[in-house]
Design a protein around this motif. Structure first.
Motif: not given
Length: 226
Positions: A109-137
């Motif tokens: 799971l930890a390795r998959l989460r690292v790969m998942e974060r690489r899919l994000s342009k920022s690599g940040n585990p917290v995704l944000a849109f306005g006032d909405l935040e998702l902590d992917t960890m």
């Protein structure tokens, strides 16, 4: 997040499917390299797990074939081979990561989460849109600074939308991200998830594009639900 497992060990594959679905992945499974290529031709997953010991081909051969058409698809190799040479060969052939059997599910799971974060342009585990935040960890949702309780699929739907800001996702695309091939999907499943999320968040945050699908939108006050 749609994950395709290529593994001929059925008990292991079933165990992985059950565990990974519980952690927010829509998991599909095939047993052979040829079936994996057919699945890829129909719909590209977000990530893949490939066992090296497949009945119809070597996993490295499959990896090289996939890399010719999809060089950026995150792929993790699973294998009982534990020599340095095998690991180096797998990484040189284009694998993003390598895990030897037997392994602990928390490590996978930890390795998959690292790969998942690489899919994000920022690599940040917290995704944000306005006032909405998702902590992917932690797989938690916050809106306007407050924690929001969501079901697993509600979280997955929000994550799919927040990963593609401004893009309209069709109902079929969302179903592919939220459900595996063998799961029954009611005709209004996506609409129900959206309805529940609108009750928990501002009503206008998830916008309906009639006849097309859904997208995130900066909420407008007193916006009626579409």
């Amino acid at each position: 997040m749609q994950l395709l497992i290529v593994e001929d060990d059925k008990p292991l594959a079933r165990s992985l499917q059950k565990a990974l679905r519980g952690h927010g992945f829509a998991v599909n499974h095939v047993e052979t390299g040829s079936a994996a290529l057919e699945a890829l031709a129909m719909e590209r997953p977000d990530m893949m797990i490939i066992d090296l010991g497949l009945p119809d081909t070597d996993g490295l051969t499959l990896l090289r074939t996939i890399r010719r058409s999809t060089p950026d698809l995150p792929i993790l190799l699973l294998t009982a081979r534990d020599t340095v040479q095998d690991k180096v060969q797998g990484l040189n052939d284009g694998a993003d990561d390598y895990l030897s059997k037997p392994f602990d599910m928390t490590e996978l799971l930890a390795r998959l989460r690292v790969m998942e974060r690489r899919l994000s342009k920022s690599g940040n585990p917290v995704l944000a849109f306005g006032d909405l935040e998702l902590d992917t960890m932690e797989q938690k949702v916050r809106y306007k600074g407050e924690n929001v309780e969501t079901s697993r699929r509600e979280y997955m739907l929000l994550k799919s939308l927040i990963e593609t800001p401004g893009r309209v996702l069709t109902r079929a695309a969302l179903e592919g991200r939220l459900y595996s091939w063998d799961e029954e999907i009611s005709s209004n499943a996506i609409e129900v998830h959206v309805h529940h999320l609108r009750r928990k968040l501002d009503n206008g945050l998830i916008r309906t594009i009639r006849g097309v699908g859904y997208q995130l939108s900066e909420p407008q006050h007193n916006t009626p639900e579409a």
